[in-house]
Every structure is written in structure tokens, then in C-alpha cells.
Design a protein around this motif. Structure first.
Motif, PDB file in Angstrom:
ATOM      1  N   TRP A   1       0.818  -1.211   0.000  1.00 55.68           N
ATOM      2  CA  TRP A   1       0.000   0.000   0.000  1.00 55.68           C
ATOM      3  C   TRP A   1       0.853   1.262   0.000  1.00 55.68           C
ATOM      4  CZ3 TRP A   1      -4.470   0.883  -1.791  1.00 55.68           C
ATOM      5  CH2 TRP A   1      -5.434  -0.118  -1.831  1.00 55.68           C
ATOM      6  N   GLN A   2       2.033   1.209   0.559  1.00 59.85           N
ATOM      7  CA  GLN A   2       2.929   2.351   0.446  1.00 59.85           C
ATOM      8  C   GLN A   2       3.234   2.638  -1.026  1.00 59.85           C
ATOM      9  OE1 GLN A   2       6.457   2.374   2.889  1.00 59.85           O
ATOM     10  NE2 GLN A   2       5.376   1.561   4.673  1.00 59.85           N
ATOM     11  N   ALA A   3       3.510   1.577  -1.779  1.00 57.36           N
ATOM     12  CA  ALA A   3       3.815   1.731  -3.201  1.00 57.36           C
ATOM     13  C   ALA A   3       2.612   2.262  -3.972  1.00 57.36           C
ATOM     14  CB  ALA A   3       4.273   0.398  -3.784  1.00 57.36           C
ATOM     15  N   ARG A   4       1.424   1.755  -3.655  1.00 57.06           N
ATOM     16  CA  ARG A   4       0.220   2.207  -4.361  1.00 57.06           C
ATOM     17  C   ARG A   4      -0.099   3.671  -4.061  1.00 57.06           C
ATOM     18  NH1 ARG A   4      -4.154  -2.816  -3.975  1.00 57.06           N
ATOM     19  NH2 ARG A   4      -2.924  -4.338  -5.167  1.00 57.06           N
ATOM     20  N   ILE A   5       0.029   4.047  -2.790  1.00 54.76           N
ATOM     21  CA  ILE A   5      -0.215   5.443  -2.419  1.00 54.76           C
ATOM     22  C   ILE A   5       0.780   6.358  -3.117  1.00 54.76           C
ATOM     23  CG2 ILE A   5      -0.095   7.095  -0.513  1.00 54.76           C
ATOM     24  CD1 ILE A   5      -2.642   5.476  -0.444  1.00 54.76           C
ATOM     25  N   TRP A   6       2.040   5.936  -3.163  1.00 48.53           N
ATOM     26  CA  TRP A   6       3.059   6.738  -3.845  1.00 48.53           C
ATOM     27  C   TRP A   6       2.722   6.889  -5.324  1.00 48.53           C
ATOM     28  CZ3 TRP A   6       6.082  10.486  -3.677  1.00 48.53           C
ATOM     29  CH2 TRP A   6       7.167  10.643  -4.556  1.00 48.53           C
ATOM     30  N   GLU A   7       2.255   5.848  -5.966  1.00 42.95           N
ATOM     31  CA  GLU A   7       1.845   5.930  -7.373  1.00 42.95           C
ATOM     32  C   GLU A   7       0.752   6.972  -7.570  1.00 42.95           C
ATOM     33  OE1 GLU A   7       0.707   2.041  -8.577  1.00 42.95           O
ATOM     34  OE2 GLU A   7       2.754   1.241  -8.587  1.00 42.95           O
TER      35      GLU A   7
END
Length: 203
Positions: A155-161
């Protein structure tokens, strides 16, 4: 444009911000990082207009700002969908607000929690709900305090995207503070490490 000029702030006998000047223009992507207690959150809250500085000035010409605080201001008696509706009611009207709310709840993996109240959700789910409300409001300035808190690596990666997409596709100015900077790359982001206290910077 957001401009902070010669900002200083003291709590009791401790000087947190010494002399801070900062300019953020449309399309800027800025992250400040550093140890806890150095003044990152205080500076972000001054930028948001939540905390008044002891000296200095704040000039803002963005038309719509969204802000994510460490303690997400979710209403505990309202469901996720009702929280979205309340937060967006001043910005978006009628059917569009409802559609935007459902769209971002799904994007944040919260479609099955739409009718749950915050206390029925995990810390990560509450964080994603607060982020959903920020994204759905389509701000031109987004202020984020530890946006990856309580989130796993996926979810960190998705939020960053989503942050990068909002910045690059819509020109949203992003000012964030975060300890988690390992995934912040390939987006033209400016990362400013902070070490000295009280803070005295001009960027």
C-alpha cells in the motif's frame, strides 16, 4: 504558489523553527525527512494554516488545499462513505461527490468497508480512507504528514503511485514529510534531509 517567509516557532522554552523560508509552486514535489521532534510536522501545519508562527508570513495562492495529518480527522460516528461525503461536501456537489467517493474508496481497497465506522477499521484502513478523501477532492496543493504510516509495503507503493500521478498529470503541488523515503524515486521529487534544530532553511 505557497510561500513561507522567515518563519519561526517556539513551544514553551524550546525553539522549534528558527528561520524557515520555503516556496512551493504548481507541479513541485517536495519531501522533508529527518528525526522525530525536529519540527517537520510543525512546519507542515504552519503551511496548512493550522498553526500560527511566532514570526514570519504565509502567502498562499492555491485555490484548493487538502491536508493529511498524522491523526486523520475522521468522524467516529460516520461510516467511511459518510466521512467521504462530509469531507467533500464543501468542494463537490451532488451525484459527482457520491461517484467520486465510491471511486476512491475502491481505489484504496475500501469498497467492502464503505459502511464501516473508523473504529471498526484498522489503522491502515483509516489511513487509506483519509488519503481517499484527499485525492477525491482534486486539490491543487496537497500537504501530507507521514502518508505511509500504518501501511504495508504494497500500500505504500500504491499510495506513492497515486501521489505521483496527481502531481504529474494534474500539476498538483505536493509538500510531504516522511521517514519512509526508500520508495520515493523516479518522480522528480526533491528530498530535503533535516538534521539541525532549530530549523533554519531557505528553499
Amino acid at each position: 504558489m505557497l510561500r513561507l517567509e522567515h518563519i519561526s516557532k517556539q513551544f514553551q522554552s524550546r525553539c522549534i523553527l528558527g528561520d524557515v523560508s520555503l516556496t512551493l509552486a504548481k507541479g513541485d514535489l517536495l519531501c522533508m525527512t529527518g528525526p522525530s521532534g525536529i519540527g517537520k510536522t510543525t512546519l507542515l501545519e504552519i503551511a496548512a494554516g493550522i498553526v500560527r508562527p511566532d514570526a514570519g508570513s504565509r502567502i498562499i495562492r492555491f485555490s484548493h488545499m487538502a491536508c493529511l495529518l498524522q491523526d486523520a480527522p475522521l468522524l467516529p460516528w460516520k461510516t467511511a462513505l459518510e466521512n467521504m461525503d462530509f469531507i467533500l461536501s464543501a468542494r463537490i456537489s451532488g451525484e459527482k461527490r457520491y461517484k467520486n467517493s465510491l471511486f476512491w474508496l475502491e481505489k484504496m481497497g475500501l469498497q467492502e468497508a464503505a459502511h464501516k465506522k473508523p473504529m471498526e477499521m484498522s489503522g491502515g484502513m483509516q489511513r487509506r480512507l483519509a488519503m481517499a478523501a484527499c485525492f477525491a477532492g482534486e486539490p491543487d496543493l496537497l500537504l501530507l504528514d507521514e502518508p505511509f504510516a500504518f501501511l504495508d509495503a504494497l500500500w505504500q507503493a500504491r499510495i506513492w503511485e497515486e501521489i505521483v500521478a496527481m502531481n504529474q498529470k494534474k500539476g498538483t503541488a505536493i509538500f510531504m514529510v516522511s521517514h519512509a523515503t526508500e520508495q520515493l524515486r523516479d518522480a522528480g521529487i526533491r528530498i530535503v534531509p533535516l538534521a539541525a534544530s532549530p530549523l533554519s532553511i531557505d528553499i
